[in-house]
Design an enzyme around this catalytic site. Structure first.
Site, PDB file in Angstrom:
ATOM      1  N   LYS A 265       3.675  22.926  13.065  1.00  0.00           N
ATOM      2  CA  LYS A 265       4.549  21.813  13.425  1.00  0.00           C
ATOM      3  C   LYS A 265       3.737  20.831  14.262  1.00  0.00           C
ATOM      4  O   LYS A 265       2.900  21.254  15.074  1.00  0.00           O
ATOM      5  CB  LYS A 265       5.741  22.366  14.229  1.00  0.00           C
ATOM      6  CG  LYS A 265       6.821  21.343  14.564  1.00  0.00           C
ATOM      7  CD  LYS A 265       7.992  22.045  15.274  1.00  0.00           C
ATOM      8  CE  LYS A 265       9.097  21.077  15.649  1.00  0.00           C
ATOM      9  NZ  LYS A 265      10.245  21.781  16.292  1.00  0.00           N
TER      10      LYS A 265
ATOM     11  N   SER B 216      14.760  20.921  14.304  1.00  0.00           N
ATOM     12  CA  SER B 216      13.753  19.886  14.203  1.00  0.00           C
ATOM     13  C   SER B 216      12.501  20.318  13.431  1.00  0.00           C
ATOM     14  O   SER B 216      11.702  19.469  13.040  1.00  0.00           O
ATOM     15  CB  SER B 216      13.337  19.446  15.615  1.00  0.00           C
ATOM     16  OG  SER B 216      12.697  20.517  16.288  1.00  0.00           O
TER      17      SER B 216
ATOM     18  N   SER C 142      15.916  25.020  16.498  1.00  0.00           N
ATOM     19  CA  SER C 142      14.998  24.244  15.656  1.00  0.00           C
ATOM     20  C   SER C 142      14.120  25.065  14.725  1.00  0.00           C
ATOM     21  O   SER C 142      13.452  24.507  13.854  1.00  0.00           O
ATOM     22  CB  SER C 142      14.104  23.358  16.523  1.00  0.00           C
ATOM     23  OG  SER C 142      14.839  22.244  16.980  1.00  0.00           O
TER      24      SER C 142
END
Ligand SMILES: [Zn+2]
Lengths: 496, 482
Positions: A81, A156, A180
């Site tokens: 990420k 997210s 997330s």
């Protein structure tokens, strides 16, 4: 061989590498080809590191050629990420503010995965500064759900979930502040673990809310997840909130047996807003576990209804302070202005997107003098009560079980116009972050062709039991073997 | 001052002291003063994304030590908080500090003015990080075309010591500051180099009519960096507030700044413009738990503090004045105590330390720690005087020689033949013995062999281990043989 091998699990790929059925270079090339073929549609990646990845793979292949012992993750291509720092590689947090930020250091997880011999394919998309539940808040791209390109991947960590779901990486790391990792894992039909707060170092993770953020793996299988957690978890003296606990070998918990295990079903997690079809799917999953010998009964986490307001006060308060450093003085985006104050204001006005600004304002307000007691302090008290709820539940149960999200993946724009609805859909995930306990989302079936996820919650540092239940469930179901079809092509399922 | 008759001054101080640890409070960067701009920095003190603080335990040790020396309670449980405000010298735009649960609680110290003792309370002391330094092309940040920031100072550990509003006069304030700095130097938690900005003062002043109990409206003047600035600032502020009150107006509660050049204070921001620092607990650092053992471990490292040391020196026969002068700086007191282990006459030692030693050091602008004469060497010199080897007068010149060469007194005495046996009676006895033992040489000399006298002198020097005055030996010998 190559296109099949990218659909396989980490542990299967490891066997292929060990037996020289496939080389790390071939595997890496296959993933890169896959990224080229599907990512223009999916947009999971913000940065692809072709040359670097191939150079790393070549090195592993030299080891293989010399018949050196290969670690469980050596030569396995993965993605991070884009809020985890990578030395010399842009780490943008999907924000204009850090569009050109190249960290001079690695996050601890980056170092650990590098030491484990993994191949970094690239950095994947996310909601700006990890604020969001759909990855729609990325400054750069809209990542699509591989099961339905009209739908969001969740957030997210949307890019990290999609990369694994669409075989653009063998595994990935996401971060979870209020769901997330688990919610996008649920939306994309993969396994996602949020470990206990303090189990994985946050050093080099660009902070959203320091007391809630935790890094964890996205994988295709439960075994893979345990393997990756083995590599990234453990005490880091450079993160003062990291805990010096005795890290077990998580794969030791992978037994196909839940007989006598006590599983609690918190009734508050089935409240208003839950899709009845999702509830039905989870009910079927519960039945499977009962059939396998688990002792399941209902329980209560009475303060759940206060979790969302408490979470959005604490998370935004910390974020308002954590994000204060982005002012154009030292790094990142800088707007021109007449004076310093003007530069601060303009830089932040132009550099942050609307959701980030909304949360900074909320958090600033919650900490303001005269409001602190009513908001921040009260939220911390609620947090204590929520922790207590879990402590009491875990006196009677080994694991708690709920849907990961109240619905399947929603359509683009469906919720982004109304932030409050978006916030409320986090009800099943945020209490876990407030309590600091671990939770995993595993594939538990489909509703109208979209995956649903089952969330298992455990005691602090008892990821092992979560893996045991998840593994047993996985071994006795086939949800995880189904793959999304992309560009008219149906991918072969894994080896099983 | 007229005002002094009308109003009583009430003053409290916040003193920010740099703790002299080797590394910064939350990272491994050096705290060394100076250095090229932005060379003593790392991702942590630059506030880079993803960086995390790790508390330097040595800073805690120093804070505990200072707290104990200032009679403060040491909190078993304290925590760090973020103080949020935007300023370019603050790399994270918040300062990690301690808000409601500081490491040191109530304490205080005793001052003495004209023989009268007074206790000045300390409210609290807490750890925090220093900010960087702005370098402007012009006068101020708003009038400069260009400003740069040097983060070498960012993250240097500070202890902020907050006093009670217990001081009622400028001499009391100065006595408090001197005492405070002295104690901090003694405990070696800070070198207190004011000229390098390692101590900074915020002064809170208010006035009230004599005889009233309620406090007047106060102003806070920030960032003073010398005792003389504090004195001048207070003189100015007391006069200014008195003028305001005499005009029938109210003092405005505000933060002021000191203009060193003009010698005046100016409004920095009003109460309404006061920062809302939005303090909240630092989530990147767990609370700090200090158990009894930790405190006791540090207590064992505490040196004898100035008051105790003064009292001890007085019991050794020093006057109150002498004891105060010797103990003013720890280094001098340490030198004195070390010399005392070799030379027990404290009064004589004090005279030499305060007199010739200090004069030599001062005229060479040398600090006692760098003194070319060690305490042991000074003691040896004084022993030579006691033995009668040296007169006090010669000893003074020997001391100067010692200062320039770092040689021992006995060495210099020997080389320069200063240790003379000038006692004729003693020398005559030795000469008689040598003459009696060498009749042949006496014979030779008397027979005109002048060389023979050389042999006899040699024998006498040998008998006196070289300490006989050769001139006197020659003279006495010739008289004897004549
Ligand atoms: Zn540093």
């Amino acid at each position: 061989m190559e296109s099949v091998s990218i659909g396989k699990s980490v542990s299967e790929q490891h066997e292929l590498l060990v037996h020289k059925d496939v080389s790390s270079t071939e595997l890496t090339k296959a993933y890169i080809a896959r990224i080229h073929s599907v990512d223009p549609d999916l947009q999971a990646y913000l940065t692809v590191l072709e040359d670097k990845a191939l150079a790393q793979a070549a090195e592993i292949d030299r080891k293989i050629a010399h018949n050196e012992v290969l670690g469980a993750l050596e030569g396995i291509p993965m993605a991070l990420k884009d809020n985890m720092c990578t030395e010399g590689i842009r780490t943008s947090c999907a924000s204009k503010m850090l569009e050109s930020f190249i960290p001079p250091y690695n996050a601890t997880v980056t170092d650990r995965l590098q030491a484990a011999g993994t191949i970094l394919l690239g950095k994947v998309n996310m909601d700006e500064f990890a604020m969001g539940s759909s990855t729609e808040n990325s400054y750069f791209a809209k990542t699509r759900n591989p099961w339905d390109l009209e739908r969001v991947p969740g957030g997210s960590s949307g890019g990290a979930a999609v990369a694994v779901a669409a075989d653009e990486a063998s595994f990935s790391l996401g971060s979870d502040t209020g769901g997330s990792i688990r919610q996008p894992a649920s939306f994309c039909g993969v396994v996602g673990m949020k470990p206990t707060y303090g189990a994985v170092s946050r050093l080099g993770l660009i902070a959203f809310a320091s007391s809630l953020d935790q890094i964890g793996p996205f994988t295709k299988t439960v075994r893979d997840n345990a393997l990756v957690l083995n590599a990234i978890a453990g005490y880091d003296p450079l993160d003062s909130t990291s805990v010096a606990y005795e890290k077990p070998d998580y794969t030791k918990f992978l037994v196909n047996n839940v007989k006598g295990l006590r599983i609690g079903i918190p009734r508050e997690y089935y409240g208003e807003g839950i899709d009845p079809e999702v509830a039905k799917g989870i009910q079927a999953g519960i039945q499977t576990l009962i059939d396998l010998g688990a002792e399941v009964s209902e329980c209560s986490l009475p303060h759940t209804e206060y979790a969302i307001p408490a979470y959005y006060l604490i998370a935004t308060a910390e974020a308002s302070s954590n994000l204060a450093r982005y002012d154009g003085v030292r790094y990142g985006y800088r707007a021109e202005a007449e004076d310093v104050l003007g530069m601060f204001k303009q830089t932040r006005a132009e550099g942050f997107g609307p959701e980030v600004k909304r949360r900074i304002m909320l958090g600033t307000y919650a900490l303001s003098s005269g409001y602190y007691d009513a908001y921040y302090l009260k939220a911390q008290k609620v947090r204590t009560l929520i922790k207590r709820d879990f402590d009491q539940a875990f006196e009677k149960f080994d694991v708690l079980l709920s849907p990961t999200a109240p619905t399947t993946a929603f359509k683009f724009g469906e919720k982004s116009a109304d932030p409050l609805t978006m916030y409320l859909s986090d009800i099943t995930t945020v209490p876990i972050n407030l309590a600091g306990i671990p939770a995993i989302s595993i594939p538990a079936g489909f509703v109208k062709g979209m995956p649903i996820g089952m969330q298992l919650m455990g005691k602090a540092f008892d990821e092992g039991t979560l893996y045991r239940v998840a593994y047993t469930f996985e071994q006795n179901t086939n949800h995880h073997t189904l793959k999304p079809s992309l560009s008219g092509e149906v991918l072969a399922s894994g080896s099983r | 001052m007229v005002v002094a008759n009308q109003f009583e001054m009430v003053c409290g101080l916040e003193v920010h002291v740099e703790l002299q640890t080797k590394t910064k409070i939350f990272c491994g960067c050096t705290t060394e003063f100076g250095g090229e701009q932005n060379t003593h920095v790392c991702p942590v003190c630059l506030g880079m994304p993803g960086a995390l603080p790790v508390l330097n335990r040595e800073v805690v040790n120093f804070a505990i030590k200072a707290g104990l020396a200032l009679d403060c309670e040491i909190a078993e449980f304290s925590k760090f908080d973020r103080k949020n405000y935007f300023y370019p010298d603050l790399s994270k735009n918040y300062q990690t500090s301690q808000f409601d649960l500081p490491i040191c609680g109530k304490g205080g110290l005793e001052i003495e003015i004209d023989g009268e003792k007074k206790w000045i309370g300390i409210t609290r002391a807490h750890m925090e990080e220093d900010a960087g330094k702005l370098v402007h092309s012009g006068e101020t940040i708003s009038t400069s075309n260009e400003s740069s920031v040097d983060y070498n100072r960012a993250g240097v550990p500070l202890l902020e010591i907050v006093s009670e509003p217990d001081m009622r006069s400028i001499p009391e304030v100065l006595a408090y500051l001197e005492k405070l700095v002295q104690i901090l130097e003694y405990t070696e938690v800070s070198d207190c180099r004011l000229e390098q900005g390692s101590v900074r003062f915020d002064v809170n002043v208010s006035l009230r009519p004599f005889g009233t109990d309620t406090l007047g409206i106060r102003t806070e003047t920030k960032n003073l960096n010398s005792f003389s600035s504090v004195r001048r600032c207070m003189e100015y502020e007391v006069a200014r507030q008195a003028r305001v009150l005499n005009a029938g107006e109210n003092v405005v509660q505000e933060t002021r700044t000191w203009d060193e050049g003009q010698g005046i204070t100016l409004t920095l921001r009003s109460k309404e413009e006061a920062h809302d620092y939005r303090y909240f607990p630092e989530p990147d650092l767990p609370p700090l738990v200090i158990d009894k053992e930790w405190v006791e471990r540090i207590r064992k490292t505490l040196p004898e503090l100035p008051a105790a040391r003064r009292a001890r020196l007085q019991t050794l026969g020093l006057s109150a004045y002498d004891a105060a002068v010797i103990t003013q700086a720890k280094a001098m007191a340490d030198f004195f105590d070390e010399a005392l282990t070799y030379y027990t006459d404290a009064k004589t030692l004090a005279n030499w330390v305060m007199g010739d030693m200090t004069r030599l050091l001062n005229s060479n602008q040398c600090s006692v720690v760098d003194s070319p004469i060690s305490a042991k060497q000074l003691a040896e010199l004084l022993q030579l005087i006691n033995k009668g080897t040296l007169s006090g007068k010669i000893a003074k010149s020997v001391l100067e020689e010692m200062y320039s060469t770092s040689k021992d007194a006995s060495m210099i005495v020997k080389e320069k033949g200063l240790a003379q046996i000038s006692d004729e009676g003693a020398l005559l006895g030795i000469i008689d013995g040598v003459l009696a033992a060498n009749p042949q040489s006496v014979e030779d000399y008397r027979a005109g062999k002048d060389k023979a006298i050389g042999f006899l002198v040699g024998q006498i020097m040998k008998a006196t281990k070289g300490q006989a005055n050769p001139g006197l030996v020659n003279q006495l010998l010739k008289e004897k043989l004549a």
